[in-house]
Design an enzyme around this catalytic site. Structure first.
Site, PDB file in Angstrom:
ATOM      1  N   LYS A   1       0.858  -1.192   0.000  1.00  0.00           N
ATOM      2  CA  LYS A   1       0.000   0.000   0.000  1.00  0.00           C
ATOM      3  C   LYS A   1       0.891   1.238   0.000  1.00  0.00           C
ATOM      4  O   LYS A   1       1.885   1.277   0.747  1.00  0.00           O
ATOM      5  CB  LYS A   1      -0.898  -0.034   1.239  1.00  0.00           C
ATOM      6  CG  LYS A   1      -1.930   1.092   1.298  1.00  0.00           C
ATOM      7  CD  LYS A   1      -2.810   0.984   2.544  1.00  0.00           C
ATOM      8  CE  LYS A   1      -3.924   2.017   2.543  1.00  0.00           C
ATOM      9  NZ  LYS A   1      -4.798   1.926   3.725  1.00  0.00           N
TER      10      LYS A   1
ATOM     11  N   SER B   1      -9.897   2.218   2.682  1.00  0.00           N
ATOM     12  CA  SER B   1      -8.951   2.933   1.860  1.00  0.00           C
ATOM     13  C   SER B   1      -7.946   2.023   1.143  1.00  0.00           C
ATOM     14  O   SER B   1      -7.330   2.459   0.174  1.00  0.00           O
ATOM     15  CB  SER B   1      -8.161   3.920   2.729  1.00  0.00           C
ATOM     16  OG  SER B   1      -7.333   3.238   3.638  1.00  0.00           O
TER      17      SER B   1
ATOM     18  N   SER C   1     -10.367  -0.021   6.940  1.00  0.00           N
ATOM     19  CA  SER C   1      -9.696   0.107   5.634  1.00  0.00           C
ATOM     20  C   SER C   1      -9.017  -1.148   5.115  1.00  0.00           C
ATOM     21  O   SER C   1      -8.585  -1.173   3.960  1.00  0.00           O
ATOM     22  CB  SER C   1      -8.664   1.237   5.684  1.00  0.00           C
ATOM     23  OG  SER C   1      -9.279   2.484   5.569  1.00  0.00           O
TER      24      SER C   1
END
Lengths: 490, 95
Positions: A79, A159, A183
Site C-alpha cells: 500500500k 482505503s 480500511s
C-alpha cells in the site's frame, strides 16, 4: 502463466521448495498480469526492476538452501502509505508529489527480511481517508468484480482499495494494508479477499504515513486465512522506534489453524442487527452462525450497547488526530510547495493545492473539535464514548471467546454512488470501526455471493493479542463457506 | 451549534488551508451536516467516565537519554522543495 498467479502463498511456497518454478517465474507472471490489467488502476508505481532483482536473490538463496524466510520469493504489493527507501511514496495525495523516502518502514523491512518480493506501490484513498478509493489523487481504483449482466464499474472499497483489487485480480499474491476504521476489512469484503486488522500495537507504525495514530494498524490482505497467518507472522513484531508497538512474542500463526473450535463461545451482538440491514447480509450472518455451531462452537447473544455511537465517536477522534498529523505537510520539508509572499501564505496555498476535498473536510473538522471552546464538548466527549465502547467489549469477552458479525452493510457499490454524501460513505464502516476504537483484532473472510454475484464477508473480532483464535475460527468459516468464486477475466 | 461562513473561514485559517470565498457557504453546509450528526453523542451520560486517549498500554517504554540517530543532513534534505546551503528554506519571516 496464469496458473502461477492463482496459487495461494502457501501453495507457492511448496512449489518453490519443490523447484517446480522459480521466484523469478512467479514474479514475471505477476508483472505480466499487472501490465495487462492497468485499467484497474490498482498500482500507483510498479517496480519491475526491483521485483526481478529481489526474485533473483530469492532464487539464489533457495539454490544455496538459505531460503529461511517465511515468505521467501513471494511477490507482493505494498500500500502506498508505507515508506519505501528510494521508491516514490504518495499516500494517494498530490501534496507528496515526488516524495522518495530515504528510509524503509519497519513492516516492509520485516517483509523483505522474510524474503518477500516487491511488485510495486498500491493505490489508496488520499491519506487512507475514504471507503471507496475514489479520493486518491492518482485516480479511482476499479473493482475487478462486476454485477451479473452489468458493466457498471464498482468501487473496491477503501482505503486499501488498490491492495484489495490487486489481490482479487491476481496482480499480487498478497498485499499490505492499513486499517484505521475498516480500511483492510471493508475492501476485503468488497473483493472476496481475506484481511486482518491486528491488535493495536502488534505491527510497528514506524514509516507508515500517519492518519490517526491511536487507531492506525497495518495488516495483511491475501487470498486465504492461511496466507494472512503467514504474512502477519512476517510483518509483526516489537519495534523500539514505535513506542506503541507492544513487546510480546509473535506466534507462528499458522500453528493456530487446527480447525478445532469445539466448545468455543461465539458472541452475536444484537446491536449489529441494524434496522434495514440487507436481508442477504442477515442471511449470510445466520449461515455463519450455523457453520460455527456445526463445528462445535457454542453461540451466545451478547450486547454491545454503545455500538450506535461508534461512528460519530470515530468521526471526532480520527479527524482530530489527522488534523494534527497532517500539520507536517506545509511545503517546507518534502513534497509539494506553492510559493507565497509570506510563510503563512505559502502554508495555506500549498495545503489548498495539495489536499483533496475529503482530506480538507477532515482536517477542518479535526481543527474545529480541538479548538478553544469546543475541545471539551466534542473531543473529550468522544474520548469518553470511546472508553464506553471499549468497555462494552471487555464486558462481553468475559463470557465469550470471539464475536461474529457481517463485515459491511452492503456489497460493493457503483463508482460515484455514495461520493456526494459523506455520512452515507462513513456508514460503510459501521461494523468495523468499533474494533479500531477498542484496539482489538478483526478479520474479514469472504463467505458468499449476493444475488448479483458480488462477494460478501463475515467479520470475527477477538480479544487483544488473540489473533490466533481469529485465524482458527476464520479458517472454519472459510472452509464452511467454500468460497471459490473468482472475478471473471482474471 | 451551527457554523456560519465566518466561523468556517476562521477554522480554515487555523488549519492553514486557503478556502476561496465562494466555497465557504458550501463547506459550511457540509461541516454542519457532519457536526449535527455527531451531536447524538450528547444522548449518552458520560459523567465520571475517564476519557480514553488510546489503547491501554503497559506504560510507555523508556530508553537511555542518549543521541542514537542523526548525522545525515543529506538524507534529511533529500526531499526538501528548495534546500539551500544545508538548510530548509522558507519565505522571509522577519523584516
Amino acid at each position: 502463466m496464469s496458473e502461477l498467479t492463482h496459487l495461494t502463498m502457501a501453495a507457492a511456497l511448496e512449489g518453490l521448495k519443490a523447484k517446480k518454478f522459480s521466484s523469478r517465474e512467479l514474479t514475471d507472471a505477476y508483472l505480466a498480469a499487472m501490465e495487462k490489467h492497468r485499467d484497474l488502476n490498482a498500482y500507483i508505481t510498479e517496480t519491475p526492476d526491483k521485483a526481478r532483482a529481489m526474485a533473483d536473490a530469492a532464487d539464489q538463496r533457495r539454490a544455496k538452501s538459505e531460503a529461511n524466510g517465511l515468505m521467501d520469493g513471494l511477490p507482493i504489493g505494498i500500500k502506498d502509505l508505507f515508506c519505501t527507501d528510494g521508491v516514490l511514496t504518495t499516500a494517494g495525495s498530490h501534496i507528496l508529489d515526488g516524495f522518495k523516502p530515504t528510509y524503509e518502514s519497519t513492516v516492509t523491512t520485516n517483509l523483505w527480511r522474510h524474503g518477500a518480493v516487491m511488485l510495486g506501490k498500491l493505490n489508496l484513498d488520499e491519506f487512507a481517508m475514504g471507503s471507496s478509493n475514489e479520493t486518491s489523487y492518482h485516480g479511482p481504483v476499479i473493482n475487478p468484480w462486476k454485477r451479473k449482466n452489468s458493466d457498471v464499474k464498482l468501487v473496491p472499497g477503501g482505503s486499501s482499495g488498490g491492495s484489495a483489487a490487486a489481490v482479487a485480480a491476481r496482480l499480487a499474491m498478497a498485499a499490505t494494508g492499513t486499517d484505521t476504521g475498516g480500511s483492510i476489512r471493508q475492501p476485503c469484503a468488497f473483493t472476496g479477499t481475506t484481511g486482518i486488522k491486528p491488535t493495536y500495537g502488534r505491527c510497528s507504525r514506524w514509516g507508515i504515513v500517519a492518519f490517526a495514530s491511536s487507531l492506525d494498524q497495518a495488516g495483511p490482505m491475501a487470498r486465504s486465512v492461511e496466507d494472512c497467518a503467514i504474512m502477519l507472522s512476517a510483518m509483526a513484531g516489537h519495534d523500539p522506534k514505535d513506542s506503541t508497538s507492544v513487546d510480546v512474542a509473535v506466534p507462528d500463526f499458522r500453528k493456530a489453524l487446527t480447525g478445532d473450535i469445539r466448545g468455543l463461545k461465539v458472541g452475536i451482538p444484537k446491536e449489529y442487527r441494524l434496522d434495514g440491514l440487507s436481508p442477504e447480509i442477515a442471511k449470510l450472518w445466520d449461515e455463519g452462525v450455523a457453520w460455527l455451531k456445526a463445528a462445535g462452537a457454542e453461540i451466545k447473544e451478547i450486547s454491545l450497547p454503545h455500538t450506535k455511537y461508534a461512528l460519530p465517536t470515530y468521526y471526532i477522534i480520527a479527524p482530530a488526530e489527522a488534523s494534527s498529523n497532517l500539520a507536517r505537510y506545509d511545503g517546507v520539508r518534502f513534497g509539494l510547495r506553492v510559493p507565497g509572499k509570506t510563510l503563512d501564505e505559502m502554508y495555506e496555498l500549498t495545503r489548498e493545492a495539495g489536499f483533496g476535498k475529503e482530506v480538507k473536510r477532515r482536517v477542518m473538522i479535526g481543527t474545529y473539535v480541538l479548538s478553544a471552546g469546543y475541545y471539551d464538548a466534542y473531543y473529550l466527549k468522544a474520548q469518553r464514548l470511546r472508553a464506553l465502547i471499549a468497555r462494552d467489549f471487555t464486558e462481553a469477552f468475559k463470557d465469550i471467546d470471539v464475536v461474529l458479525t457481517p463485515s459491511t452493510p452492503s456489497a460493493a457499490f457503483g463508482a460515484g454512488e455514495q461520493s456526494d454524501d459523506p455520512i452515507a460513505m462513513y456508514l460503510n464502516d459501521v461494523f468495523t470501526v468499533t474494533v479500531n476504537l477498542a484496539g482489538l483484532p478483526g478479520i474479514s473472510v469472504p463467505a458468499g455471493l449476493d444475488s448479483q454475484g458480488l462477494p460478501l464477508g463475515l467479520q470475527l473480532i477477538g480479544r487483544a493479542f488473540d489473533e490466533e483464535t481469529l485465524f482458527r475460527v476464520g479458517q472454519v468459516v472459510e472452509k464452511s463457506a467454500n468460497f471459490t468464486a473468482v472475478p471473471a477475466g482474471y | 451549534m451551527s457554523l456560519d461562513t465566518k466561523a468556517v473561514a476562521h477554522i480554515a485559517t487555523l488549519a492553514r488551508i486557503r478556502v476561496p470565498e465562494q466555497d465557504l457557504a458550501g463547506l459550511a453546509k457540509e461541516l454542519n451536516g457532519i457536526m449535527t450528526w455527531v451531536e447524538q453523542l450528547n444522548e449518552v451520560d458520560t459523567t465520571g467516565v475517564e476519557p480514553m486517549t488510546g489503547v491501554e498500554q503497559r506504560g510507555l517504554p523508556q530508553r537511555p537519554d542518549v543521541v542514537n540517530d542523526g548525522a545525515m543532513p543529506d538524507k534529511i534534505l533529500a526531499n526538501a522543495p528548495e534546500p539551500a546551503h544545508g538548510f530548509f528554506t522558507v519565505p522571509k519571516v522577519v523584516e
